[in-house]
Design an enzyme around this catalytic site. Sequence first.
Site, PDB file in Angstrom:
ATOM      1  CG  ASN A 171      -1.783   1.267   1.269  1.00 52.09           C
ATOM      2  OD1 ASN A 171      -2.711   1.388   0.471  1.00 52.09           O
ATOM      3  ND2 ASN A 171      -1.509   2.197   2.166  1.00 52.09           N
ATOM      4  CE1 TYR A 175      -2.692   6.975   4.526  1.00 52.01           C
ATOM      5  CE2 TYR A 175      -0.705   5.764   5.074  1.00 52.01           C
ATOM      6  CZ  TYR A 175      -2.002   5.786   4.588  1.00 52.01           C
ATOM      7  OH  TYR A 175      -2.596   4.623   4.168  1.00 52.01           O
ATOM      8  NE  ARG A 176      -1.000  15.533  10.654  1.00 49.18           N
ATOM      9  CZ  ARG A 176      -2.197  15.741  11.175  1.00 49.18           C
ATOM     10  NH1 ARG A 176      -3.195  16.100  10.390  1.00 49.18           N
ATOM     11  NH2 ARG A 176      -2.398  15.604  12.465  1.00 49.18           N
ATOM     12  CD1 TRP A 189      -1.249   4.911  11.067  1.00 46.14           C
ATOM     13  CD2 TRP A 189       0.214   4.476   9.436  1.00 46.14           C
ATOM     14  NE1 TRP A 189      -0.285   4.092  11.604  1.00 46.14           N
ATOM     15  CE2 TRP A 189       0.629   3.809  10.623  1.00 46.14           C
ATOM     16  CE3 TRP A 189       0.979   4.338   8.285  1.00 46.14           C
ATOM     17  CZ2 TRP A 189       1.781   3.038  10.674  1.00 46.14           C
ATOM     18  CZ3 TRP A 189       2.126   3.563   8.338  1.00 46.14           C
ATOM     19  CH2 TRP A 189       2.513   2.931   9.521  1.00 46.14           C
ATOM     20  CD  GLU A 235      -1.933   2.533  -3.351  1.00 44.09           C
ATOM     21  OE1 GLU A 235      -2.874   2.688  -2.559  1.00 44.09           O
ATOM     22  OE2 GLU A 235      -1.233   1.487  -3.393  1.00 44.09           O
ATOM     23  CG  ASP A 285      -5.755  18.366   8.413  1.00 43.43           C
ATOM     24  OD1 ASP A 285      -5.584  18.089   7.209  1.00 43.43           O
ATOM     25  OD2 ASP A 285      -5.523  17.564   9.338  1.00 43.43           O
TER      26      ASP A 285
END
Length: 487
Positions: A171, A175-176, A189, A235, A285
């Site tokens: 995967n 994600y930051r 996550w 992906e 955010d």
Amino acid sequence: MITENLQEFVEFLRKKGELVDVHEPVSAKFEITEIADRVMKREGPALLFHNVQNGDLPLLINIFGSRRRMSWALGVEDLNEIGRRIEELLELTKGPGEGFMAKLGLLPRLREVSKFPPRTTKRAPCQQIVYQDDEVDLERLPVQTCWPQDGGPFITLTMVHTRDPETGERNAGMYRVQRFDRRTVGLHWQRHKTGAAHFEKAKRMGVKLPVAVTLGGDPATIYSASAPLPPGISEFMFSGFIRRKPVRLVKCLTHDLEVPAESEIVIEGYADPEEPLRLEGPFGDHTGFYSLADHYPAMHVTAVTMRQDALYPSTIVGRPPMEDAWMGYATERIFVPLSRLVMPEIVNYHMPPEGIFHNLVFVSIDKQYPGHAFKVGAGMLGQGLMSLAKMIVVLDADVNVEDVKEAWWATLNNIDPERDIRMLPGPIDVLDHSSRAFSYGSKMIVDATRKWPEEGFEREWPDKIVMSEEIKALVDQKWERYGIPLD
């Protein structure tokens, strides 16, 4: 045009007049954010900062910050072209069954039909420079501290790579990543994300979870980390489909994860489920509000590799519209055909950036029976990350849901709130500060379609005001003679 890596895309944008090189010294703490925010709000150019005071590398931002650049990043002139390719592929894979299970069966067949699985190479540009063990120093990267109340510097435009400890399925998620110190970062996550599921499996199995964070690569692969892909489609396979060319991967130096060979920077390491979670955040955010500090896994960095001439790609999020609005728009345009697999009555849908993508969804349908709007609304809430939507507004097929003004006009003209709105509980994005509990709250389905007698509407429903085509053509023909400027 498909570019092989971020360097090529930068040159492409520069030639198109879509990139500004900034040589003035700037700070990665707040200053770049304020510059980029002003540019993003007016769909301005990509920016390449050559003299960043808080790191050793040039910082690139806003590469996806317009409809045109987002399309070019995926190798098309119009994002709908990719959706049409998916529709053509689905037509080719259709079997004799026409029922619900037959349609669901098409999803794995998409993977079988794909001609572009990733390929592994032994040498890669992303490993031209190598730092390991005590040589690792993440403070050499120009990581942005974006907003005044942020908990620290955050790496934002990421691909975070993990493997399922049981199945080996890979995967890559966007994600930051908060930089804690020279060799440690925090992995944000959320509980609905695949990376979090891999971490929980590693915890149950009592093993450490290998992790790699990559920055850069070809633009389509960068984008793919943000795409809500169906089960069984990775992906890299999705990026290969977009590019019509396989993604090249290379094995990391300190564990077995494979990462895009054309990455600019690779951060290798592991997360240990036996360790206490670390406080991560706050973070300004994409909702336009700060997401509060919470506890997430730490990643211990074992190596950093990069290209000889590496760029540091970044983005910022905040009050919309921002660069991420165009990434969300690309997802919307690409995945409409997959929504029609289960609900062929869907004509189109749109998630305006003011709704923070999933908070507001306008969907137009070919209404065929009483209650059809509520059936579609409930069905969409069962579709992957669409389950996090707060409000789904269902409209008739003749409403252009991509025109937000038209969608609201039709909605507010067509609804009786008591009759046409239904509330129900369900999962909510963990970043939603207004929900009654963490990641749990309520949803609203709004039936804004024309009402039928069976739905309790006994009055005459009026027609929309539309001028005849003959008169419109006449006025078009004579417009210059009127002497009225169009601007």
